[in-house]
Design an enzyme around this catalytic site. Structure first.
Site, PDB file in Angstrom:
ATOM      1  N   HIS A 120     -29.891  18.698  -6.591  1.00 29.23           N
ATOM      2  CA  HIS A 120     -30.084  19.820  -5.671  1.00 29.23           C
ATOM      3  C   HIS A 120     -30.525  19.286  -4.313  1.00 29.23           C
ATOM      4  O   HIS A 120     -31.342  18.362  -4.271  1.00 29.23           O
ATOM      5  CB  HIS A 120     -31.182  20.742  -6.221  1.00 29.23           C
ATOM      6  CG  HIS A 120     -31.466  21.909  -5.342  1.00 29.23           C
ATOM      7  ND1 HIS A 120     -30.596  22.969  -5.212  1.00 29.23           N
ATOM      8  CD2 HIS A 120     -32.531  22.183  -4.529  1.00 29.23           C
ATOM      9  CE1 HIS A 120     -31.123  23.851  -4.370  1.00 29.23           C
ATOM     10  NE2 HIS A 120     -32.298  23.395  -3.948  1.00 29.23           N
ATOM     11  N   GLY A 130       0.825  -1.214   0.000  1.00 32.26           N
ATOM     12  CA  GLY A 130       0.000   0.000   0.000  1.00 32.26           C
ATOM     13  C   GLY A 130       0.852   1.255   0.000  1.00 32.26           C
ATOM     14  O   GLY A 130       0.369   2.342  -0.288  1.00 32.26           O
TER      15      GLY A 130
END
Ligand code: NAD
Length: 460
Positions: A433, A39
């Site tokens: 929205h 990682g």
């Protein structure tokens, strides 16, 4: 395990493991060599732990500051640090599982090139391969004379080992890491001193961005010093005494040095493999991620800036595909740069000045978030969305956002730039929205002189 592979990847971070996975998908026999944790910097010391600290601290801060909340909310610092660690180990083991799932042979040791076809392993073994991908990343840069002891003076790696919340913290460097951690520790009640040698914080970002972030940090009580240097750090038993240019002194029980990074190219035998470096020590690559020796490719931080995990992911795939004989290139029009401050900051594509320098008839509009109900809900009406476009073709060239969730909207802007979207395309896209993303559409409408939620000054 075998000793000969089609491809050997050196480094198990974002520039390495995706290369191994992609090459395995394409049918190559693949090995990956990594001495540390899989990682890389991102998972173990960078993106993941820092965001695992930022996210809960933001939630805490939000709840604590809502005017109608009653009672005290407290953070158990040790618990917070442990929680971040648990996210890191979860992510890290996910990487290993992916590699194993794709049949990649994993060598948890160091690799050293003996020639352009052979890598000697730290445990004495040898791997031969037709192609190699070098993805050894970067490590924290140091300031001469300031030693990282991991107890009082830290870099982005050792800071994650803090057991106790410091009372005063000195952060050297007002870049990505500096401002993210200043925001976190100030919200946890630590007295933070932030020292940046250039005239403004986040110097690589738009000036308007730096201004808002500096103002927000000052509001949190962070003592920001720009155009300043830390001249010395003297270690006392459990604290450090720092002298800042101008004669000021700061005593801090934690110091974080975040002054950039340097490539990890030493002790790799790159010279034996015919791999050349540039003047800053990064590996020189072409658009196919090939080094000066085309059998050896490089990806991620070690191949030069920007030092971003998502850039590394993309380059790793390009490197693997070329290693497998495909003809792919790394030629992005926009790489999103994101700083996870409060509010978040995003910079994508060209800034206005850069666009002009490249010969575009560049124009920019800045849509303020003052009228956005979502920004009000999120207590961030001082943010904005700025778009840079070419006034001839009306295509989008760049976007800068200072807003909550900017990191999540970033991909829309990248997609728009990569696909050559025009202002009209953005303005005609229905945005949900109430979201911050609407500001991107409104900014395009503003550029087209027809914003709905913003009063245009009438032309006489
Ligand atoms: P950086 O390059 O972002 O910032 C370093 C800052 O330190 C610069 O502003 C520089 O002017 C300043 N500086 C250098 N020497 C100094 C000195 N002696 N005194 C005071 N200031 C000094 O580097 P960083 O913050 O260390 O982060 C390292 C890398 O990690 C970055 O390149 C970034 O790409 C990556 N990163 C990304 C994210 C993200 O994507 N959100 C977050 C953290 C880090």
């Amino acid at each position: 395990m075998r000793e000969t592979y089609d491809l050997v990847v050196i480094g198990g971070g974002p520039g390495g493991y995706p290369a191994a996975i992609r090459a395995a998908q394409l049918g190559l026999s693949v090995a990956i060599v990594e001495p540390g944790n899989f990682g890389g910097e991102c998972t173990n010391y960078g993106c993941i732990p820092s965001k695992a600290l930022i996210s809960p601290v933001e939630s805490y801060w939000r709840v604590k500051n809502l005017p109608f909340m009653r009672g005290e909310v407290e953070v158990d610092f040790e618990g917070l640090m442990k929680w971040a660690k648990s996210i890191v180990s979860r992510t890290r083991s996910g990487v290993l599982q992916l590699l194993k799932g794709y049949g990649v042979d994993v060598y948890q040791t160091r690799g050293y090139f003996e020639s352009s076809t052979t890598v000697r392993l730290g445990d004495g073994g040898t791997l031969r391969a037709d192609k190699f991908v070098v993805a050894t990343g970067t490590e924290p840069a140091r300031i001469p004379g300031i030693e990282i002891d991991g107890a009082v003076v830290h870099d982005n790696r050792t800071i994650l080992g803090l057991k106790k919340k410091p009372s005063t913290m000195l952060i050297i460097g007002g870049g990505y890491i500096g401002v993210e951690y200043a925001n976190v520790f100030a919200k946890l009640g630590v007295e933070v001193h932030l020292v940046e040698m250039l005239p403004r914080l986040l110097p690589q970002m738009d000036q308007d961005v730096s201004r808002i972030i500096e103002r927000r940090l000052r509001k949190l009580g962070v003592k920001v010093r720009t155009r300043a240097r830390v001249e010395s750090v003297e270690l006392r038993e459990s604290f450090a005494k720092a002298r800042i240019s101008g004669g000021e002194e700061v005593e801090a029980d934690a110091v974080l040095v975040a002054v950039g990074r340097r490539p990890v190219t030493r002790d790799l035998g790159l010279e034996k493999a015919g791999v050349r470096l540039d003047g800053s020590g990064f590996i020189k690559v072409n658009e196919h991620m090939e080094t000066s020796n085309p059998r050896i490719l490089a990806s991620g931080d070690v191949s030069g800036p920007p030092l971003l995990a998502h850039k590394a992911f993309h380059q790793a795939v390009v490197a693997a595909e070329n290693a497998a004989g495909l003809d792919t290139a790394y030629e992005p029009m926009a790489v999103p740069e994101v700083v996870f401050t409060d509010p978040e900051v995003v910079s994508i594509g060209l800034k206005e000045e850069e666009a002009r320098e490249r010969g575009f008839k560049a124009r920019a509009v800045r849509y303020p978030l003052g009228g956005s109900p979502r920004a009000a809900i999120e207590d961030s009406i001082d943010g904005f969305v700025k778009i840079v476009y070419d006034d001839d073709s009306k295509t989008l060239l760049g976007v800068q956002i200072v807003a909550p969730h900017a990191s999540e909207i970033a991909a829309e802007a990248v997609y728009a730039i990569e696909t050559g979207a025009t202002l009209e395309d953005l303005a005609l896209t229905i945005h949900p929205h109430p979201t911050i993303s609407e500001a991107l559409k409104e900014a395009a409408e503003l550029a087209l002189e027809r914003p709905i939620h913003y009063v245009l000054r009438r032309k006489k």
